[in-house]
Design an enzyme around this catalytic site. Structure first.
Site, PDB file in Angstrom:
ATOM      1  N   ASP A   1      11.733 -35.397 -63.824  1.00  0.00           N
ATOM      2  CA  ASP A   1      10.780 -34.444 -64.390  1.00  0.00           C
ATOM      3  C   ASP A   1      11.328 -33.999 -65.740  1.00  0.00           C
ATOM      4  O   ASP A   1      12.461 -33.518 -65.831  1.00  0.00           O
ATOM      5  CB  ASP A   1      10.608 -33.224 -63.475  1.00  0.00           C
ATOM      6  CG  ASP A   1       9.999 -33.579 -62.129  1.00  0.00           C
ATOM      7  OD1 ASP A   1       9.110 -34.446 -62.098  1.00  0.00           O
ATOM      8  OD2 ASP A   1      10.417 -32.988 -61.110  1.00  0.00           O
TER       9      ASP A   1
ATOM     10  N   CYS B   1      12.376 -34.652 -58.922  1.00  0.00           N
ATOM     11  CA  CYS B   1      11.507 -34.214 -57.835  1.00  0.00           C
ATOM     12  C   CYS B   1      12.325 -34.014 -56.565  1.00  0.00           C
ATOM     13  O   CYS B   1      13.195 -34.821 -56.228  1.00  0.00           O
ATOM     14  CB  CYS B   1      10.416 -35.256 -57.601  1.00  0.00           C
ATOM     15  SG  CYS B   1       9.406 -34.938 -56.141  1.00  0.00           S
TER      16      CYS B   1
ATOM     17  N   ARG C   1       2.228 -35.758 -65.003  1.00  0.00           N
ATOM     18  CA  ARG C   1       2.345 -36.881 -64.075  1.00  0.00           C
ATOM     19  C   ARG C   1       1.089 -36.883 -63.211  1.00  0.00           C
ATOM     20  O   ARG C   1       0.690 -35.847 -62.694  1.00  0.00           O
ATOM     21  CB  ARG C   1       3.599 -36.768 -63.207  1.00  0.00           C
ATOM     22  CG  ARG C   1       3.739 -37.917 -62.208  1.00  0.00           C
ATOM     23  CD  ARG C   1       4.955 -37.753 -61.335  1.00  0.00           C
ATOM     24  NE  ARG C   1       6.193 -37.855 -62.110  1.00  0.00           N
ATOM     25  CZ  ARG C   1       7.368 -37.436 -61.678  1.00  0.00           C
ATOM     26  NH1 ARG C   1       7.457 -36.850 -60.502  1.00  0.00           N
ATOM     27  NH2 ARG C   1       8.438 -37.579 -62.429  1.00  0.00           N
ATOM     28  N   GLY C   2       0.485 -38.058 -63.064  1.00  0.00           N
ATOM     29  CA  GLY C   2      -0.721 -38.144 -62.256  1.00  0.00           C
ATOM     30  C   GLY C   2      -1.864 -37.306 -62.788  1.00  0.00           C
ATOM     31  O   GLY C   2      -2.693 -36.810 -62.021  1.00  0.00           O
TER      32      GLY C   2
ATOM     33  N   GLU D   1       8.629 -25.402 -60.411  1.00  0.00           N
ATOM     34  CA  GLU D   1       8.567 -23.959 -60.238  1.00  0.00           C
ATOM     35  C   GLU D   1       9.896 -23.401 -59.741  1.00  0.00           C
ATOM     36  O   GLU D   1      10.324 -22.311 -60.142  1.00  0.00           O
ATOM     37  CB  GLU D   1       7.457 -23.599 -59.231  1.00  0.00           C
ATOM     38  CG  GLU D   1       6.078 -24.125 -59.611  1.00  0.00           C
ATOM     39  CD  GLU D   1       5.772 -25.502 -59.029  1.00  0.00           C
ATOM     40  OE1 GLU D   1       4.587 -25.788 -58.802  1.00  0.00           O
ATOM     41  OE2 GLU D   1       6.714 -26.299 -58.807  1.00  0.00           O
TER      42      GLU D   1
ATOM     43  N   ILE E   1       1.749 -25.181 -54.908  1.00  0.00           N
ATOM     44  CA  ILE E   1       0.930 -26.345 -54.589  1.00  0.00           C
ATOM     45  C   ILE E   1       1.729 -27.611 -54.867  1.00  0.00           C
ATOM     46  O   ILE E   1       2.263 -27.791 -55.961  1.00  0.00           O
ATOM     47  CB  ILE E   1      -0.366 -26.369 -55.421  1.00  0.00           C
ATOM     48  CG1 ILE E   1      -1.165 -25.072 -55.217  1.00  0.00           C
ATOM     49  CG2 ILE E   1      -1.219 -27.583 -55.055  1.00  0.00           C
ATOM     50  CD1 ILE E   1      -1.715 -24.880 -53.836  1.00  0.00           C
ATOM     51  N   GLU E   2       1.809 -28.486 -53.872  1.00  0.00           N
ATOM     52  CA  GLU E   2       2.529 -29.750 -54.060  1.00  0.00           C
ATOM     53  C   GLU E   2       1.669 -30.670 -54.929  1.00  0.00           C
ATOM     54  O   GLU E   2       0.492 -30.871 -54.658  1.00  0.00           O
ATOM     55  CB  GLU E   2       2.830 -30.370 -52.695  1.00  0.00           C
ATOM     56  CG  GLU E   2       3.802 -31.525 -52.744  1.00  0.00           C
ATOM     57  CD  GLU E   2       3.129 -32.787 -53.226  1.00  0.00           C
ATOM     58  OE1 GLU E   2       3.635 -33.357 -54.226  1.00  0.00           O
ATOM     59  OE2 GLU E   2       2.106 -33.191 -52.639  1.00  0.00           O
ATOM     60  N   SER E   3       2.272 -31.255 -55.959  1.00  0.00           N
ATOM     61  CA  SER E   3       1.490 -31.901 -57.012  1.00  0.00           C
ATOM     62  C   SER E   3       0.797 -33.197 -56.572  1.00  0.00           C
ATOM     63  O   SER E   3      -0.325 -33.470 -56.999  1.00  0.00           O
ATOM     64  CB  SER E   3       2.376 -32.177 -58.233  1.00  0.00           C
ATOM     65  OG  SER E   3       3.447 -33.036 -57.902  1.00  0.00           O
ATOM     66  N   LYS E   4       1.432 -34.014 -55.736  1.00  0.00           N
ATOM     67  CA  LYS E   4       0.749 -35.241 -55.313  1.00  0.00           C
ATOM     68  C   LYS E   4      -0.479 -34.904 -54.492  1.00  0.00           C
ATOM     69  O   LYS E   4      -1.539 -35.522 -54.658  1.00  0.00           O
ATOM     70  CB  LYS E   4       1.684 -36.157 -54.512  1.00  0.00           C
ATOM     71  CG  LYS E   4       0.991 -37.452 -54.091  1.00  0.00           C
ATOM     72  CD  LYS E   4       1.890 -38.384 -53.297  1.00  0.00           C
ATOM     73  CE  LYS E   4       1.116 -39.633 -52.881  1.00  0.00           C
ATOM     74  NZ  LYS E   4       1.963 -40.573 -52.102  1.00  0.00           N
TER      75      LYS E   4
END
Length: 282
Positions: A197, A190, A258-259, A230, A88-91
């Site tokens: 990161d 990233c 983050r976020g 990952e 899953i892409e974090s943004k």
């Protein structure tokens, strides 16, 4: 630079682009990234993976409205299985969670089931979700990685470009040892935005003794390396397994948030149960 950094599979990601923030539920905001992007260059395919594991996410900024319009807050715990087609892409995950903010749900269980269903669909794999009320987590101590920290070595480093050279001839002796090594100096960038990161990493193995200086130099060489969390963990696992050839190996990293999200991937070829308490920097 990663070999797949400009792959067309990454073109549609919202990461690194200006986006609108929606506060009404929208599952389409979730975006997946094929795990094959980093596994293919490592010679790994779905039917020959040398590890098992999961990506553990902690959701700190999760809120929605109950049926009467009263805001609810929770801390979410998500485990995404290593066999899923996508990570899953974090943004996109952050944007998706924001879409819950002004959406009414009848029960907490409805929220949990919605998260689990949508994440499974995006990842194309197994995902489990737990929601914690804040009073369940109050008073929990900051955790720490068990093991010998390798960071305080009196060595000079002037090369921060990723290389596996340090792992070549990094084992010595014929005696089998079993040890757990820890470093808090893991830093990568990233894949898309190249933002830093920061993470801590725990490496458990049984096999010929690994030279701690060489291992630390290898980990520090990630400092300018561009990959998702990952992907870095799988690369580290694969490199140590390839060059050091331990009988058993477990690699577990916990990254700073983050976020409102932190990502904590682990990979192992043995019986390994990751501790899930947050570390000092989380």
């Amino acid at each position: 630079m990663s070999s797949y950094e400009n792959h067309q599979a990454l073109d549609g990601l919202t990461l690194g682009k200006s986006t609108d923030y929606r506060d009404n539920y929208d599952a389409s905001l979730l975006q997946g990234v094929p795990r094959s992007l980093n596994r293919d260059p490592l010679g790994l395919t779905a039917d020959n993976l040398p590890f098992h594991g999961a990506d553990i996410w902690t959701l700190y900024e999760l809120s929605w409205l109950n049926s009467q319009g009263l805001p609810q807050v929770a801390v979410g715990h998500v485990e995404l299985d290593y066999t899923s087609v996508n990570l899953i892409e974090s943004k996109s995950f952050k944007l998706y969670l924001n879409s819950f903010n002004q959406t009414r749900f009848d029960t907490w269980e409805t929220v949990r089931q919605t998260l689990e269903r949508d994440l499974r669909a995006c990842a194309q794999g197994n995902v489990s979700v737990r929601l914690h009320r804040l009073d369940e987590l109050e008073g929990q101590p900051v955790a720490h990685f068990h093991g010998a920290c390798i960071d305080d070595q009196d060595i000079s480093i002037d090369n921060y470009q990723f290389t596996t050279d340090y792992l070549q001839h990094a084992v010595s002796g014929e005696k089998q040892v079993e040890e757990t090594l820890v470093s808090h100096l893991l830093k990568s960038n990233c894949l898309i935005t190249h933002q830093p990161d920061w993470g801590s990493i725990q490496i458990q193995y049984r096999g010929r003794k690994i030279d701690r200086e060489k291992l630390l130099r290898y980990l520090v060489s990630f400092r300018h390396h561009n990959e998702f969390h990952e992907q870095c963990v799988e690369r580290i696992f694969n490199d140590i397994l390839r060059f050091c050839q331990p009988e058993t190996l477990s690699v577990y990293a916990r990254y700073t948030r983050r976020g409102g999200l932190d990502i904590n991937p682990w990979r192992s070829n043995t019986d390994f149960v990751p501790a899930t308490g947050r570390l000092a920097r989380q």
